[in-house]
Design an enzyme around this catalytic site. Structure first.
Site, short mmCIF file in Angstrom:
data_model
loop_
_atom_site.label_atom_id
_atom_site.label_comp_id
_atom_site.label_asym_id
_atom_site.label_seq_id
_atom_site.Cartn_x
_atom_site.Cartn_y
_atom_site.Cartn_z
N LYS A 1 -13.03 10.36 7.37
CA LYS A 1 -14.16 10.35 8.30
C LYS A 1 -14.29 11.73 8.94
O LYS A 1 -13.29 12.39 9.25
CB LYS A 1 -13.94 9.31 9.41
CG LYS A 1 -13.98 7.87 8.94
CD LYS A 1 -13.72 6.93 10.11
CE LYS A 1 -13.65 5.49 9.67
NZ LYS A 1 -14.96 4.97 9.25
N ARG B 1 -13.65 -4.38 3.14
CA ARG B 1 -14.02 -5.39 2.15
C ARG B 1 -12.88 -5.62 1.15
O ARG B 1 -12.80 -6.70 0.56
CB ARG B 1 -15.31 -4.97 1.44
CG ARG B 1 -15.23 -3.71 0.63
CD ARG B 1 -16.61 -3.10 0.34
NE ARG B 1 -17.21 -2.55 1.54
CZ ARG B 1 -18.43 -2.01 1.59
NH1 ARG B 1 -19.18 -1.97 0.50
NH2 ARG B 1 -18.91 -1.52 2.72
#
Length: 509
Positions: free
Chosen positions: A283, A357
């Site tokens: 990030k 996920r």
């Protein structure tokens, strides 16, 4: 935790540090809400006029302090806005009461006792005011004031210590039950908030699992923890794929609350990324400072299971906490790697920052093996959902329209903003991989829906399932409002608890 009592004492006679009353916008100006009649009388019937002269408008959450006149035992009166006054013979909206009580409790940080003389028309209003006050009184101070002990500053202000609800009847079964439920739910929401706010160097997957285990055992909830060795042996490629880049190994925690007379079983699955750096797909600066909150889904699931146990709900509730730390290192999963999930399905990892996920995929497959009546997963899953719905609303996706509608109605009922979202079949094709069964990324537009479609692949056939993407409301970075603090919010806990209650009574719709 702030103490809560129900009191039949009059507003004029109860001794407290402050007396809370409600005001609202009436058709002809400021009006004093029911419950504050004795206070208004002490002001010679001019409380609304005095507040108006001080600039009070009755706007939702607005607070105004003023010295109490002779005739009141409390030295301070705190007027809190309830918004627009309801029509005659109608009651204030429960969420308005909840938010007003929260605003008042926040304004009284540092006080020992406050008497709340807000409108309490029925048991539902008791629940709303009690929840709002207990949630609004929350403060996370565990890491503050260490060097100030014994100094003049004395450390941070402590939360309001005691709330007395005036007009609530301690001998009334419905009022008593409403208060007891509010205490349980607010306590567990605040536990979730504490976990979310805990720095990631202290809340590793192992530490989170230890907290869950200890609390579960205290409340008669069975617990099973799979460590990294068991995860490797069991073939949990998603969880291990995310966690193998960190020195703090992953965990999968199963919490099982059962009731002897239960006819239904719910499974709650929570994303528990205790820190998310993005992994190799790192990030950028400005996007990782609050990533300790990426375990908010697991915190919500943990809190909801414990609340169900404390309330003794006639439903079986299983909680799955998929815990991992997503870090870059020489051993971390790389973009282009293929993971074999617990289900046997292979996933090409195109972006290691789409890690939630992956851990949820394994946990959903495992939860499906118990064949529950329904599965609900909760996750701070996608920035796309924040772009779609903002910071205060979570999205709901499901493989059953009626179930999605029920969860939406339940969330709105308990005061958690939500919105039903679709699972468009055409977006599934964008996750096709030339190398594996599926990729963990699809098109950017509609990314929150793509993530939901990915998760759906790992839900057992014939099982009703819903996905709550709480990326927006899970962590509040702005100024506190109502009963919502800065930092972790405990989003989705109240929705999950009410879903369990509705399932227990067969009133799911």
């Amino acid at each position: 935790m702030t103490a809560l009592t129900l009191s039949t004492a009059g507003a004029a006679t109860l001794r407290a540090d402050a007396l809370v009353v409600g005001v609202a916008k009436g058709p002809k100006g400021l009006v004093v809400a029911a419950g504050a009649e004795a206070v208004d009388k002490a002001f010679d019937g001019k409380l609304a006029a005095v507040l108006d002269s001080l600039g009070a408008t009755g706007a939702e959450g607005e607070t105004t302090k003023l010295p109490a006149p002779d005739g009141l035992k409390a030295p301070v009166v705190l007027a809190v806005g309830l918004g627009t006054a309801p029509e005659q013979d109608e009651s204030f909206d429960e969420e308005a009461l909840r938010r007003a009580a929260g605003s008042a409790a926040r304004a009284l940080h540092g006080s020992k006792k406050a008497a709340f003389a807000l409108p309490l028309d029925d048991a539902s209003a008791v629940t709303a005011v009690a929840e709002g006050a207990l949630l609004g009184a929350y403060a996370f101070t565990a890491y503050q004031g260490g060097e100030k002990k014994g100094s003049k500053n004395g450390g941070p202000k402590q939360p309001l210590a005691e709330v007395a609800l005036l007009g609530a009847k301690p001998r009334d079964k419905e009022h008593k039950a409403a208060a007891e439920r509010a205490i349980v739910v607010a306590t567990e929401v605040n536990v979730a908030r504490d976990l979310i706010n805990t720095p990631p160097n202290d809340l590793t997957p192992e530490a989170f699992a230890a907290v869950a285990s200890a609390t579960a055992k205290e409340n008669g909830v069975k617990v099973q923890i799979l460590d990294e060795k068991a995860l490797v042996k069991g073939g949990y490629g998603g969880i291990m794929g995310v966690g193998k880049g960190s020195e703090n190994p992953p965990r999968l925690v199963k919490l099982s609350y059962t009731h002897a007379k239960a006819e239904k079983t719910l499974a709650f699955v929570g994303k528990g990324i205790t820190y998310d750096s993005g992994g190799i797909s790192l990030k950028p600066a400005g996007h990782n400072e609050t990533m300790k909150c990426d375990m908010s889904g697991a915190a919500a699931v943990f809190a909801a299971v414990i609340a169900a146990a404390k309330l003794g709900l006639q439903v079986n509730v299983t909680g799955w906490l998929a815990l991992a730390e997503n870090m870059p290192s020489g051993s971390a999963t790389k973009p282009g790697d293929v993971l074999r999930m617990y289900s046997g399905k292979t996933v090409e990892v195109l972006n290691t920052d789409a890690e939630g996920r992956l851990v949820l995929g394994d946990a959903l497959t495992k939860a499906s093996e118990d064949n529950p009546d329904a599965i609900v997963d909760v996750a701070t899953l996608t920035g796309a959902m924040v772009l779609a719905l903002g910071d205060r609303t979570f999205g709901i996706m499901a493989n059953d329209d009626a179930f999605r509608t029920s969860i939406h109605e339940i969330a709105e009922e308990v005061g958690e903003a939500s919105w039903p979202m679709p699972l468009p079949e055409d977006l599934r094709k964008t996750m096709d991989s030339p190398t594996a069964d599926i990729a963990n990324m699809g098109v950017r537009m509609g990314g929150g829906l793509v993530a939901g479609l990915f998760l759906q692949e790992f839900v057992g056939e014939g099982i009703t399932w819903a996905h709550l993407d709480i990326a927006g409301p899970a962590f509040h970075e702005g100024a506190p409002y109502g009963y919502t603090p800065k930092g972790g919010t405990g989003s989705a806990v109240r929705t999950l608890v009410r879903l369990a209650e509705r399932t227990a009574t067969g009133d799911l719709g």
